[in-house]
Design a protein around this motif. Structure first.
Motif, PDB file in Angstrom:
ATOM      1  N   PRO A  62       0.706  -1.008   0.389  1.00  0.00           N
ATOM      2  CA  PRO A  62      -0.049  -0.063  -0.243  1.00  0.00           C
ATOM      3  C   PRO A  62       0.894   1.301  -0.043  1.00  0.00           C
ATOM      4  O   PRO A  62       0.267   2.418  -0.639  1.00  0.00           O
ATOM      5  CB  PRO A  62      -1.357  -0.163   1.131  1.00  0.00           C
ATOM      6  CG  PRO A  62      -0.691  -1.596   1.917  1.00  0.00           C
ATOM      7  CD  PRO A  62       0.128  -2.204   1.261  1.00  0.00           C
ATOM      8  N   ARG A 107       2.097   1.722  -3.849  1.00  0.00           N
ATOM      9  CA  ARG A 107       0.885   2.233  -4.347  1.00  0.00           C
ATOM     10  C   ARG A 107       0.811   3.940  -4.141  1.00  0.00           C
ATOM     11  O   ARG A 107       0.664   4.591  -5.201  1.00  0.00           O
ATOM     12  CB  ARG A 107      -0.184   1.553  -3.264  1.00  0.00           C
ATOM     13  CG  ARG A 107      -1.827   1.650  -3.840  1.00  0.00           C
ATOM     14  CD  ARG A 107      -1.988   1.234  -5.869  1.00  0.00           C
ATOM     15  NE  ARG A 107      -2.859   2.477  -6.883  1.00  0.00           N
ATOM     16  CZ  ARG A 107      -3.394   3.733  -6.836  1.00  0.00           C
ATOM     17  NH1 ARG A 107      -2.529   4.162  -6.622  1.00  0.00           N
ATOM     18  NH2 ARG A 107      -4.593   3.385  -7.552  1.00  0.00           N
ATOM     19  N   SER A 144      -3.930  -1.037   7.325  1.00  0.00           N
ATOM     20  CA  SER A 144      -3.145  -0.436   6.504  1.00  0.00           C
ATOM     21  C   SER A 144      -3.988   0.915   6.109  1.00  0.00           C
ATOM     22  O   SER A 144      -4.788   1.346   6.675  1.00  0.00           O
ATOM     23  CB  SER A 144      -2.254  -0.876   5.056  1.00  0.00           C
ATOM     24  OG  SER A 144      -3.568  -0.569   3.901  1.00  0.00           O
ATOM     25  N   HIS A 185      -3.561  -6.745   2.438  1.00  0.00           N
ATOM     26  CA  HIS A 185      -3.852  -6.041   2.095  1.00  0.00           C
ATOM     27  C   HIS A 185      -2.658  -5.240   0.922  1.00  0.00           C
ATOM     28  O   HIS A 185      -2.585  -4.134   1.111  1.00  0.00           O
ATOM     29  CB  HIS A 185      -3.354  -4.815   3.727  1.00  0.00           C
ATOM     30  CG  HIS A 185      -4.928  -4.066   3.990  1.00  0.00           C
ATOM     31  ND1 HIS A 185      -5.036  -3.104   4.718  1.00  0.00           N
ATOM     32  CD2 HIS A 185      -5.533  -5.352   4.863  1.00  0.00           C
ATOM     33  CE1 HIS A 185      -6.312  -3.724   5.708  1.00  0.00           C
ATOM     34  NE2 HIS A 185      -6.200  -4.835   5.281  1.00  0.00           N
ATOM     35  N   VAL A 219      -1.500  -5.155  -2.865  1.00  0.00           N
ATOM     36  CA  VAL A 219      -2.120  -5.029  -4.126  1.00  0.00           C
ATOM     37  C   VAL A 219      -1.695  -5.242  -5.203  1.00  0.00           C
ATOM     38  O   VAL A 219      -0.185  -5.559  -6.001  1.00  0.00           O
ATOM     39  CB  VAL A 219      -1.884  -3.159  -4.657  1.00  0.00           C
ATOM     40  CG1 VAL A 219      -2.338  -3.040  -5.787  1.00  0.00           C
ATOM     41  CG2 VAL A 219      -2.149  -2.614  -3.452  1.00  0.00           C
ATOM     42  N   HIS A 222      -6.035   4.466  -0.949  1.00  0.00           N
ATOM     43  CA  HIS A 222      -5.853   3.332  -1.185  1.00  0.00           C
ATOM     44  C   HIS A 222      -7.452   3.031  -2.401  1.00  0.00           C
ATOM     45  O   HIS A 222      -7.222   1.914  -2.535  1.00  0.00           O
ATOM     46  CB  HIS A 222      -6.492   2.933  -0.251  1.00  0.00           C
ATOM     47  CG  HIS A 222      -5.024   2.679   1.478  1.00  0.00           C
ATOM     48  ND1 HIS A 222      -4.017   1.013   0.613  1.00  0.00           N
ATOM     49  CD2 HIS A 222      -5.159   3.667   2.134  1.00  0.00           C
ATOM     50  CE1 HIS A 222      -3.682   1.643   2.080  1.00  0.00           C
ATOM     51  NE2 HIS A 222      -3.813   2.572   2.387  1.00  0.00           N
TER      52      HIS A 222
END
Length: 365
Positions: free
Chosen positions: A56, A59, A189, A251, A253, A344
């Motif tokens: 995360p 990301r 997260s 969590h 990605v 997110h």
């Protein structure tokens, strides 16, 4: 720019970083490259295998620095790891991206074994007469589902034990510049940013919490909104969005589709209620509202000194109807240019609520 050790290729304005890892982290080296590339107006393209995942934190960092994530299939074809749209080559991400829009490739699979999650994005103002306490809002929300952050940091691995006092000291040390930190826990997260503008600390918080599947705890969604309302009453909330979505239990990605998230509610703080066009019909169609009492700051508050929780009864249609009522220019002045892109959303709010009211297409990676 001097050749960075992580650079594997340079194609036009695209800087290619290849990774064969199963999980790609936001390391110090990668963070420095993203910063340097942004300053040089170059687009970093992280190129991974199709079974890889990114964290995360990475990301968020890719989005914040205008960087791309490309997935290379066994046949050599490329697709956007976030949206699944096929790319001709890496230069597509520099000229059309960094997130490619369009119909996902057939090679972009639908996720299996996903879990239900709630994402909460809040923008907060800490005025001079109040103690700045970065992370308190996160803890208040986490207690609702019985999980809280255990570790935090500014790059990965996140190895520092969670301590919101330390997080706050880091943000103060970086002031007046923008500080960004990340936190993780069991089923949790989050990304936190803070910056000082006109004597006011603007904090943004983007958190994702794994929650029981729908039906196993019918009262959970209402408790989550109650928790958001409590936070909004204790901290100078400006704006927030609560979403229900699907994601991986860890969590991470992955380059898969989890379907489109569903907007549940919008939070409008006392200072921002005056920026709403209530018109002849209020609340907007497909919405219902409840108020919460918040403190007043030097910039004033709504006419009744209260903020609003706007429940969205018809998902995206209701969210669009509500966003049409926001005075976007005045809102941007209120938050002082805070970096409000949700961290997110996997594309779900990009263009929709970037800085609280920009409209555009929505989709889900």
């Amino acid at each position: 720019m001097v050749r960075h050790p992580l650079i594997d290729d340079v194609i036009g304005s695209a800087i290619v970083v290849d990774s064969d890892s199963h999980v790609v982290w936001l390391t110090d080296a990668l963070a420095s490259l993203l910063q340097r590339a942004l300053a040089a107006e170059r687009v970093v393209v992280l190129r991974t295998r199709p079974d890889a995942a990114i964290t995360p934190a990475l990301r968020h960092a890719l989005g914040a620095h205008g960087a791309a994530w490309a997935v290379t299939a066994p046949d050599g074809s490329l697709r956007d790891g976030r949206t699944g749209v096929e790319a001709t080559d890496v230069t597509d991400f520099a000229t059309h991206g960094p997130e490619l829009l369009g119909v996902p490739s057939l090679a972009h699979p639908v996720a299996e074994g996903s879990v239900r999650q709630i994402s909460i994005d809040l923008t907060l103002r800490h005025h001079a007469e109040r103690a700045v306490d970065i992370g308190s809002a996160i803890e208040a929300l986490c207690h609702t589902v019985g999980t809280c952050p255990t570790r935090w940091g500014t790059t990965e691995p996140l190895a520092v034990p969670w301590d919101r006092w330390v997080v706050t000291q880091y943000a103060k040390h970086e002031s007046p510049g923008i500080s960004t930190s990340y936190a993780v826990g069991d089923g949790f997260s989050a990304t936190m940013t803070a910056h000082l503008t006109d004597g006011v600390v603007i904090e943004t918080m983007s958190a994702v919490l794994t929650v029981p599947d729908e039906g196993t705890d019918p009262a959970l969604a209402e408790r989550m909104l109650d928790a958001v309302q409590r936070v909004a009453g204790e901290v100078m909330t400006v704006f927030g969005v609560v979403m229900q979505r699907r994601g991986d239990a860890d969590h991470l990605v992955r380059p898969v589709s989890h379907g489109e998230p569903a907007p549940l509610a919008v939070v409008v703080g006392p200072e921002a209620t005056g920026l709403l066009d209530r018109g002849d019909v209020w609340p907007p169609p497909h919405t219902s509202t409840s108020s919460f009492v918040g403190g007043t700051g030097p910039d004033g508050a709504g006419s009744d000194g209260a903020g609003l929780i706007v429940r969205l009864e018809d998902g995206w249609t209701a969210l669009e109807a509500f966003l049409d009522r926001i005075d976007e220019d005045r809102f941007l002045q209120l938050v002082g240019g805070a970096p409000l892109d949700p961290s997110h959303d996997e594309g779900s709010l990009d263009g929709h609520v970037s800085a609280g009211g920009v409209h555009g297409a929505h989709g889900a990676a």
